[in-house]
Design an enzyme around this catalytic site. Structure first.
Site, mmCIF file in Angstrom:
data_model
loop_
_atom_site.group_PDB
_atom_site.id
_atom_site.type_symbol
_atom_site.label_atom_id
_atom_site.label_comp_id
_atom_site.label_asym_id
_atom_site.label_seq_id
_atom_site.Cartn_x
_atom_site.Cartn_y
_atom_site.Cartn_z
ATOM 1 N N ASP A 94 -9.171 13.219 67.719
ATOM 2 C CA ASP A 94 -9.007 14.697 68.919
ATOM 3 C C ASP A 94 -8.653 13.677 70.232
ATOM 4 O OD1 ASP A 94 -9.280 15.818 66.827
ATOM 5 O OD2 ASP A 94 -10.996 16.498 66.740
ATOM 6 N N TYR A 99 -4.195 16.384 57.063
ATOM 7 C CA TYR A 99 -4.760 15.741 56.552
ATOM 8 C C TYR A 99 -4.138 14.630 56.252
ATOM 9 C CZ TYR A 99 -9.130 18.085 55.355
ATOM 10 O OH TYR A 99 -10.378 18.569 55.477
ATOM 11 N N MET A 100 -2.472 14.606 56.097
ATOM 12 C CA MET A 100 -1.518 13.940 56.282
ATOM 13 C C MET A 100 -1.599 13.115 57.210
ATOM 14 S SD MET A 100 1.733 15.786 55.283
ATOM 15 C CE MET A 100 3.021 15.035 55.211
ATOM 16 N N GLY A 136 -23.274 12.189 58.548
ATOM 17 C CA GLY A 136 -24.629 11.954 58.406
ATOM 18 C C GLY A 136 -24.692 10.549 57.638
ATOM 19 N N GLY A 156 -14.641 10.927 60.092
ATOM 20 C CA GLY A 156 -14.125 11.083 59.485
ATOM 21 C C GLY A 156 -12.802 10.504 58.803
ATOM 22 N N ASP A 178 -18.224 10.075 69.186
ATOM 23 C CA ASP A 178 -19.840 10.599 69.621
ATOM 24 C C ASP A 178 -20.475 10.760 68.717
ATOM 25 O OD1 ASP A 178 -18.426 13.001 68.335
ATOM 26 O OD2 ASP A 178 -19.160 14.135 70.504
#
Length: 482
Positions: A220, A378-379, A165, A101, A190
């Protein structure tokens, strides 16, 4: 993926319980490699720096606090430039890939890797792999130069694209070998670092003079060992905007409630730090701290009490919080499903908890509420990194380049106790970093929000026992490895 990654970790021991968990080196499997003087010797920018080269024996302790009679503990190799390097500028053909992401700071890391290779080491062949791991074998590459990357740190996202992926080990290593790539910089979380470890194993098995190095990326902050991940400070800062908006909405209405959902699939660091920084939050829910809705001491009772006392409240909830409660209510729960990166698919806890609160107060005609729900996910992911993260990204990228040029491989560049280090892949991927709800930081949050812990005395004892058992198992595993 190969589960024997840990067998490659080099462990050295010393006096007073000193342990060095070292990283692999090209010379471990390719004998008689020539070395060259580090080009930084003649770089005018570094001519005034005293002791710029890192001593070969410099290491950084994992734990900075130890008992006076206790062992010195685990150390990692200190990052930085070495006196000798294992590549000449002309022979280097580097590749950079971003996976997973989006996260603030990706473009800054890309920029600084390119600029460090060009300006510090004279390297002129740097490629960007388009679209994550699958870009090695299914897409074109992007030529990266200082001119191309000059302003990209001012933009969010990643200029070379990303995806989840696509990890096909033979195809990826075939592409590395066919293209003549001998330095691979892999930026990701990770799962991405596990993939990097497998690529390193295959490169080593084939005996290629090619370095595989990682830079940990997770918004995160759930990667272990390192102090924090890049983009985290920016995420916490950006989350303040959503919390401030929720507070304004709540304060401006009678019995107003602002609900903000923040990132945190397995770890609630963003929610916890954003709550502490804001001081406007009345309730913070994270995956590590279970809660219940109904009954005495439950969440709904606390919300009702808070509204009666203050007339408004702000709730911050991490996306992974309360998933067991949602799963119990839904027979068609998607929690068993996974995305391409292997992360479980979550239900929207923000919408769920908002609906539960609305239904609860709908039954109480004496207390009508106004609830506003904000999801800035998403911001937050898409913004460029702030000043603090830009500096951090620069240090991570330059440290990684120094290690690669010095011949180290199979490592992740990371900050440990304020010092840049080289960490073996398996230490980064062996577990997740979580908020410890019996720790002082969580206690600080509880005292800030004045929320209940939602843990009964027996549950608190059980949580402490589990954490102590986990610590004992980790220490035992480390001893057995040694």
């Amino acid at each position: 993926m190969d589960n024997n990654i840990s067998c490659e970790m080099k462990v050295e021991t010393g006096d007073a319980g000193y342990v060095l968990e070292d990283v692999p080196h090209l010379s471990d499997y390719i004998p008689d490699l020539p070395t060259y003087p580090n080009p930084l010797r003649s770089n005018p920018a570094y001519s005034v720096v005293k002791q710029y080269f890192v001593d070969a024996d410099d290491t950084v302790p994992q734990k900075v606090v130890v008992h006076k009679d206790g062992p010195r503990g685990i150390h990692f190799r200190r990052a930085g430039p070495r006196q000798r390097v294992y590549f000449t500028p002309d022979e280097v053909h580097a590749a950079i890939v971003t996976c997973g992401g989006l996260c603030p700071g990706l473009n800054t890391v890309i920029r600084e890797i390119v600029c460090a290779l060009y300006h510090m080491y004279g390297v002129t062949k740097v490629l960007g792999i388009d679209g994550g791991y699958r870009g090695f074998y299914s897409k074109n590459t992007i030529t990266l130069t200082p001119k191309v990357v000059n302003d990209i740190h001012k933009r969010g996202g990643t200029i070379i694209g990303t995806s989840r992926g696509g990890h096909d080990k033979p195809k990826i290593v075939d592409s590395i070998q066919d293209r003549g790539i001998n330095q691979v910089y892999i930026i990701g979380g990770d799962g991405t670092q596990k993939g990097a470890a497998v690529i390193y194993q295959e490169v080593r098995r084939r005996g290629l003079k090619a370095v595989v190095a990682g830079i940990p990326k997770t918004i995160d902050n759930d990667i272990p060992v390192i102090d924090k991940s890049f983009g985290f400070d920016t995420a916490v800062e950006e989350a303040q905007r959503a919390i401030n908006a929720a507070h304004v909405e709540a304060e401006s209405a009678e019995n107003g409630i602002g609900v903000v959902k923040l990132m945190g699939r397995y770890s609630g660091f963003i929610a916890m730090y954003a709550t502490l920084a804001s001081r406007d939050v009345d309730l913070c829910l994270i995956p590590e701290s279970p809660f219940y809705l109904e009954g005495e001491g439950g969440l709904l009772e606390y919300v009702e009490k808070r509204l009666k006392d203050n007339g408004h409240m702000v709730i911050v909830v991490a996306e992974g919080a309360g998933q067991e409660l949602l799963a119990a209510e839904s027979l068609n729960s998607p929690t068993a499903q996974q995305d391409a990166s292997g992360n479980k698919l979550l239900q929207d806890v923000g919408l769920w908890i908002s609906d539960k609160i609305k239904r609860h107060f709908a039954r109480q005609t004496s207390m009508p509420i106004t609830l506003k729900y904000i999801d800035p996910t998403y911001m937050v992911r898409a913004v460029p990194s702030n000043a603090s993260d830009n500096v951090y990204c620069t240090l991570l990228a330059q440290s990684c380049v120094h290690g690669v040029m010095a011949g180290y491989t199979g490592f992740t560049s990371g900050l440990v106790n304020g010092r840049q280090t080289y960490i073996p892949f398996n230490r980064i991927t062996e577990k997740q970093n979580n908020v410890v709800i019996t720790d002082r930081m969580w206690a600080r949050l509880l005292s800030s929000t004045n929320q209940p812990s939602f843990l009964r005395p027996k549950e608190i004892i059980e949580v402490r026992k589990q954490e102590e058992l986990q610590t004992d198992e980790e220490n035992s595993a480390k001893t057995n490895d040694i």
